[in-house]
Design an enzyme around this catalytic site. Structure first.
Site, PDB file in Angstrom:
ATOM      1  N   ASN A 116       0.143   6.194  20.165  1.00  0.00           N
ATOM      2  CA  ASN A 116       0.056   4.742  20.045  1.00  0.00           C
ATOM      3  C   ASN A 116       0.707   4.073  21.248  1.00  0.00           C
ATOM      4  O   ASN A 116       1.666   4.569  21.817  1.00  0.00           O
ATOM      5  CB  ASN A 116       0.706   4.263  18.735  1.00  0.00           C
ATOM      6  N   PHE A 120       4.857  -3.245  19.977  1.00  0.00           N
ATOM      7  CA  PHE A 120       5.639  -4.110  19.077  1.00  0.00           C
ATOM      8  C   PHE A 120       4.844  -5.350  18.647  1.00  0.00           C
ATOM      9  O   PHE A 120       5.363  -6.473  18.649  1.00  0.00           O
ATOM     10  CB  PHE A 120       6.954  -4.557  19.725  1.00  0.00           C
ATOM     11  N   SER A 181      11.254   2.979  22.135  1.00  0.00           N
ATOM     12  CA  SER A 181       9.796   2.967  22.211  1.00  0.00           C
ATOM     13  C   SER A 181       9.364   3.047  23.665  1.00  0.00           C
ATOM     14  O   SER A 181       9.935   2.368  24.530  1.00  0.00           O
ATOM     15  CB  SER A 181       9.233   1.690  21.585  1.00  0.00           C
ATOM     16  N   ASN A 183       6.583   1.883  24.774  1.00  0.00           N
ATOM     17  CA  ASN A 183       5.477   0.947  24.948  1.00  0.00           C
ATOM     18  C   ASN A 183       5.881  -0.471  25.329  1.00  0.00           C
ATOM     19  O   ASN A 183       5.029  -1.342  25.436  1.00  0.00           O
ATOM     20  CB  ASN A 183       4.634   0.913  23.664  1.00  0.00           C
ATOM     21  N   THR A 184       7.181  -0.704  25.520  1.00  0.00           N
ATOM     22  CA  THR A 184       7.660  -1.980  26.051  1.00  0.00           C
ATOM     23  C   THR A 184       8.331  -1.685  27.385  1.00  0.00           C
ATOM     24  O   THR A 184       9.308  -0.928  27.431  1.00  0.00           O
ATOM     25  CB  THR A 184       8.659  -2.648  25.090  1.00  0.00           C
ATOM     26  N   LYS A 219      18.164   3.951  17.210  1.00  0.00           N
ATOM     27  CA  LYS A 219      17.079   4.930  17.257  1.00  0.00           C
ATOM     28  C   LYS A 219      16.861   5.380  18.695  1.00  0.00           C
ATOM     29  O   LYS A 219      16.712   4.553  19.599  1.00  0.00           O
ATOM     30  CB  LYS A 219      15.778   4.338  16.693  1.00  0.00           C
ATOM     31  N   ASN A 248      12.250   8.911  18.166  1.00  0.00           N
ATOM     32  CA  ASN A 248      11.054   8.100  18.320  1.00  0.00           C
ATOM     33  C   ASN A 248       9.930   8.985  18.875  1.00  0.00           C
ATOM     34  O   ASN A 248      10.056  10.209  18.926  1.00  0.00           O
ATOM     35  CB  ASN A 248      11.358   6.915  19.253  1.00  0.00           C
TER      36      ASN A 248
END
Length: 362
Positions: A116, A120, A181, A183-184, A219, A248
């Site tokens: 993915n 967010f 994450s 993805n940011t 996390k 994660n």
């Protein structure tokens, strides 16, 4: 039956469209209180032997749902009814945001994995807080996972997290600072101890200022070097955090035939997630609550994580392939295994195969 439906129907749908349809269906069940309560009576964990306590919160089972499924706190009651001992909602950011461009969610059935790059996408802290404030029809332990708003510069990251914490901490049974994450842009840079310390300190001030203090966890990513895992563990102990969630998704693609960008979750993450858990437990022992997530597929995985020192275990990706009864099956199997091994409580299992602590205060 579910596997037939998945292979013949769901697998033909876009992964995000299928996810959204599932969330809408669960949200509808949550709104029909008599139906949700009936499902809860049938499928939720009721065995007293499965109950576990962590950071002052009582969980009906150690097995919960990781963040990322119910991003906007719209279906957590139904998820609890279907068997999860806790539901972690989010990731939630201070400001609503659409996330990254589609397509951004990809199944890898042969590897039992998912990639993915959602980014967010969520409705924002204020709206999620209002949903969490509603009277609940079934008992459910809810964690809230917070992250950085994408448009906020890194220099304002601490203030952005604090804004989310102020909106959400008193609505949560526990709060999670997500700095892991992939993805940011720039988010994982916040895991460096010199940047993580002021962030966690500021959020902790919010959680401790409440009439009922909210437990605080961080996390981390599986891609941290071992020495960085140790450094974060030491920092969490130093700051008096309540726990660490490990791990994660990963940006590594070992043995995974995909060039899609984003975080990989599921079976390929299993080995590294377990390694990080064992390293954390060796470092901190029972001074922190450890929550293990990554590659958890069945009762064997849950049992192994408990023995290795996790108090709580989370899953997510395997539900894509196993269906809505997955959590209930794991809880029933955990109950049988406890009795097979002569245990009367899940607490008796935690850390039983873990090595002696090797941290600097060991």
């Amino acid at each position: 039956m579910y596997r037939v439906v998945f292979s013949q129907v769901l697998q033909r749908l876009d992964a995000e469209d299928a996810h959204r349809a599932t969330v809408r269906a669960l949200a509808a069940i949550s709104r029909v209180r008599p139906l949700n309560r009936a499902i809860h009576r049938r499928l939720a964990p009721h065995d007293p032997a499965l109950r576990v306590s962590a950071f002052g919160v009582h969980f009906p089972s150690p097995f919960g749902l990781a963040a990322g499924f119910d991003k906007n706190a719209v279906c957590f009651e139904a998820l609890a009814a279907f068997g999860f001992g806790h539901v972690e909602v989010g990731t939630v950011t201070a400001h609503a945001q659409p996330g990254n461009a589609r397509p951004r969610l990809f199944r890898l059935p042969a590897q039992r994995a998912v990639i993915n790059r959602m980014g967010f996408n969520n409705d924002g802290a204020a709206k999620v807080a209002r949903r969490l404030a509603r009277v609940r029809g079934v008992p459910v332990v809810v964690g809230v996972n917070i992250g950085k708003t994408k448009v906020v510069p890194e220099s304002r990251a601490v203030a952005d997290y604090v804004a989310s914490a102020r909106a959400l901490a008193d609505r949560a049974d526990y709060l999670v600072v997500n700095v892991s994450s992939p993805n940011t842009p720039g988010l994982r840079d916040l895991q460096a101890v010199e940047r993580l310390r002021p962030l966690l300190t500021a959020v902790r001030e919010v959680t401790e200022s409440l009439p009922r203090r909210t437990p605080l966890l961080v996390k981390i990513a599986p891609d941290l070097a071992d020495e960085d895992v140790d450094a974060v563990a030491d920092l969490a102990v130093e700051l008096g955090l309540d726990g660490i969630i490990a791990t994660n998704t990963t940006i590594r693609r070992d043995g995974v035939p995909s060039t899609e960008a984003g975080g990989l979750s599921g079976r390929p993450l299993k080995e590294r997630s377990l390694e990080v858990l064992r390293r954390l437990y060796a470092r901190v022992g029972d001074r922190l609550t450890l929550v293990s997530v990554g590659g958890v597929e069945d009762v064997d995985d849950v049992w192994e994580r408990l023995l290795a020192g996790a108090t709580l275990v989370q899953g997510y990706t395997a539900m894509v392939y196993e269906g809505p009864l997955w959590a209930a099956r794991i809880n029933r199997a955990l109950s049988r295994r406890l009795r097979l091994h002569g245990h009367s409580s899940i607490q008796e299992v935690i850390g039983k195969t873990a090595p002696a602590r090797t941290g600097r205060d060991a």
